[in-house]
Scaffold this motif. Structure first.
Motif, PDB file in Angstrom:
ATOM      1  N   TRP A  34       0.274  -1.051   0.003  1.00  0.00           N
ATOM      2  CA  TRP A  34       0.299   0.450  -0.063  1.00  0.00           C
ATOM      3  C   TRP A  34       0.859   1.207   0.206  1.00  0.00           C
ATOM      4  N   ASN A  35       1.866   1.164   1.357  1.00  0.00           N
ATOM      5  CA  ASN A  35       2.795   1.971   0.907  1.00  0.00           C
ATOM      6  C   ASN A  35       3.447   2.364  -0.686  1.00  0.00           C
ATOM      7  N   GLY A  36       3.712   1.136  -0.709  1.00  0.00           N
ATOM      8  CA  GLY A  36       4.619   1.069  -1.467  1.00  0.00           C
ATOM      9  C   GLY A  36       4.074   2.438  -3.345  1.00  0.00           C
ATOM     10  N   ASN A  41       3.615   6.712  -6.433  1.00  0.00           N
ATOM     11  CA  ASN A  41       3.146   8.165  -7.446  1.00  0.00           C
ATOM     12  C   ASN A  41       3.280   9.410  -7.015  1.00  0.00           C
ATOM     13  N   VAL A  42       3.872   9.031  -5.781  1.00  0.00           N
ATOM     14  CA  VAL A  42       4.832  10.476  -4.910  1.00  0.00           C
ATOM     15  C   VAL A  42       5.992  10.594  -6.352  1.00  0.00           C
ATOM     16  N   ALA A  43       6.350  10.054  -6.560  1.00  0.00           N
ATOM     17  CA  ALA A  43       7.676  10.195  -7.571  1.00  0.00           C
ATOM     18  C   ALA A  43       7.063  10.362  -8.607  1.00  0.00           C
ATOM     19  N   GLU A  44       5.971   9.608  -9.164  1.00  0.00           N
ATOM     20  CA  GLU A  44       6.107   9.881 -10.599  1.00  0.00           C
ATOM     21  C   GLU A  44       5.495  11.835 -10.780  1.00  0.00           C
ATOM     22  N   LEU A  45       4.405  11.696  -9.081  1.00  0.00           N
ATOM     23  CA  LEU A  45       4.243  13.670  -9.693  1.00  0.00           C
ATOM     24  C   LEU A  45       5.042  14.014  -9.772  1.00  0.00           C
ATOM     25  N   LEU A  46       6.221  14.133  -9.227  1.00  0.00           N
ATOM     26  CA  LEU A  46       7.611  14.814  -8.597  1.00  0.00           C
ATOM     27  C   LEU A  46       7.473  15.205  -9.441  1.00  0.00           C
ATOM     28  N   ASP A  47       8.492  13.615 -10.700  1.00  0.00           N
ATOM     29  CA  ASP A  47       8.792  13.961 -12.090  1.00  0.00           C
ATOM     30  C   ASP A  47       8.167  15.035 -12.789  1.00  0.00           C
ATOM     31  N   ALA A  79       0.832  11.637  -0.360  1.00  0.00           N
ATOM     32  CA  ALA A  79       1.532  11.974   1.029  1.00  0.00           C
ATOM     33  C   ALA A  79       0.342  11.751   2.295  1.00  0.00           C
ATOM     34  N   ALA A  80      -0.204  12.658   2.351  1.00  0.00           N
ATOM     35  CA  ALA A  80      -1.002  12.879   3.302  1.00  0.00           C
ATOM     36  C   ALA A  80      -1.843  11.829   3.742  1.00  0.00           C
ATOM     37  N   GLU A  81      -2.546  11.134   2.302  1.00  0.00           N
ATOM     38  CA  GLU A  81      -3.653  10.128   2.346  1.00  0.00           C
ATOM     39  C   GLU A  81      -2.842   8.772   3.082  1.00  0.00           C
ATOM     40  N   GLY A  84       1.444   6.099   5.817  1.00  0.00           N
ATOM     41  CA  GLY A  84       3.101   5.030   6.266  1.00  0.00           C
ATOM     42  C   GLY A  84       4.547   6.135   4.924  1.00  0.00           C
ATOM     43  N   THR A  85       3.757   6.154   4.076  1.00  0.00           N
ATOM     44  CA  THR A  85       5.335   7.079   3.212  1.00  0.00           C
ATOM     45  C   THR A  85       6.696   7.788   4.056  1.00  0.00           C
ATOM     46  N   GLY A  86       6.322   8.432   5.500  1.00  0.00           N
ATOM     47  CA  GLY A  86       7.323   9.179   6.125  1.00  0.00           C
ATOM     48  C   GLY A  86       7.282  10.312   5.064  1.00  0.00           C
ATOM     49  N   PHE A  87       6.506  10.411   3.978  1.00  0.00           N
ATOM     50  CA  PHE A  87       6.679  11.792   3.885  1.00  0.00           C
ATOM     51  C   PHE A  87       5.537  13.106   4.358  1.00  0.00           C
ATOM     52  N   PRO A  88       6.078  13.910   4.803  1.00  0.00           N
ATOM     53  CA  PRO A  88       5.519  15.318   5.973  1.00  0.00           C
ATOM     54  C   PRO A  88       4.385  15.946   4.953  1.00  0.00           C
TER      55      PRO A  88
END
Length: 167
Positions: A34-36, A41-47, A79-81, A84-88
């Motif tokens: 789930w976190n992975g 998704n976070v990484a792709e959006l940051l790309d 990340a907020a949702e 467990g990603t550890g991103f604040p």
């Protein structure tokens, strides 16, 4: 035809977004499914943020283009949702800081129970505040990127503390 050339600040923000995408991808190696998925998704959006900052002229105050702003907001929401990603919360400030130089903040972590956990969190917050000062004064973007690695390691520890507190 005029060729768009990103400003030094936009390039720095793009490098920071790429560094955060790398952090997210590395975290997938040890994350739950789930976190992975959320980290991917976070990484792709940051790309998208990275590419937008390199290729699009700013359309918003502070030097950010609309597509970068939207992708960064989506990455923060993802990340907020998934804590467990550890991103604040509000981690996009580390990208936009390269452009707007607004003071970096540490999000509150309410609900830590137990004196030991609250004390450890206070120590992590103090360390984050110190790193934020160093990041704001970083002489080069290479130094800033190294500091981001340390900042996100501490944010990950804070996320782990919050999970311990909630059982």
């Amino acid at each position: 035809m005029t060729v768009f050339e990103p400003t030094e600040q936009a390039r720095a923000a793009a490098f920071r977004a790429a560094a955060l995408a790398d952090i997210a991808r590395r975290r997938t190696l040890v994350a739950s499914a789930w976190n992975g998925r959320a980290l991917i998704n976070v990484a792709e959006l940051l790309d998208i943020v990275t590419l937008s900052l390199w290729e699009e002229a700013p359309t918003r105050p502070g030097g950010i283009c609309e597509s970068a702003r939207l992708a960064l907001a989506d990455a923060e929401a993802t990340a907020a949702e998934t804590p467990g990603t550890g991103f604040p919360l509000g981690f996009g400030q580390y990208v936009t800081h390269a452009m707007d130089r607004r003071p970096l903040t540490v999000p509150a972590r309410p609900g830590l129970t137990g004196w030991s956990l609250a004390d450890e969190d206070a120590q992590l917050v103090a360390a984050l505040d110190a790193l934020h000062g160093h990041l704001a004064a970083a002489a080069t973007e290479t130094v800033a990127l190294a500091l981001l690695e340390a900042v996100f390691a501490l944010h990950s520890k804070r996320a782990d503390l919050a999970q311990l507190s909630h059982g």
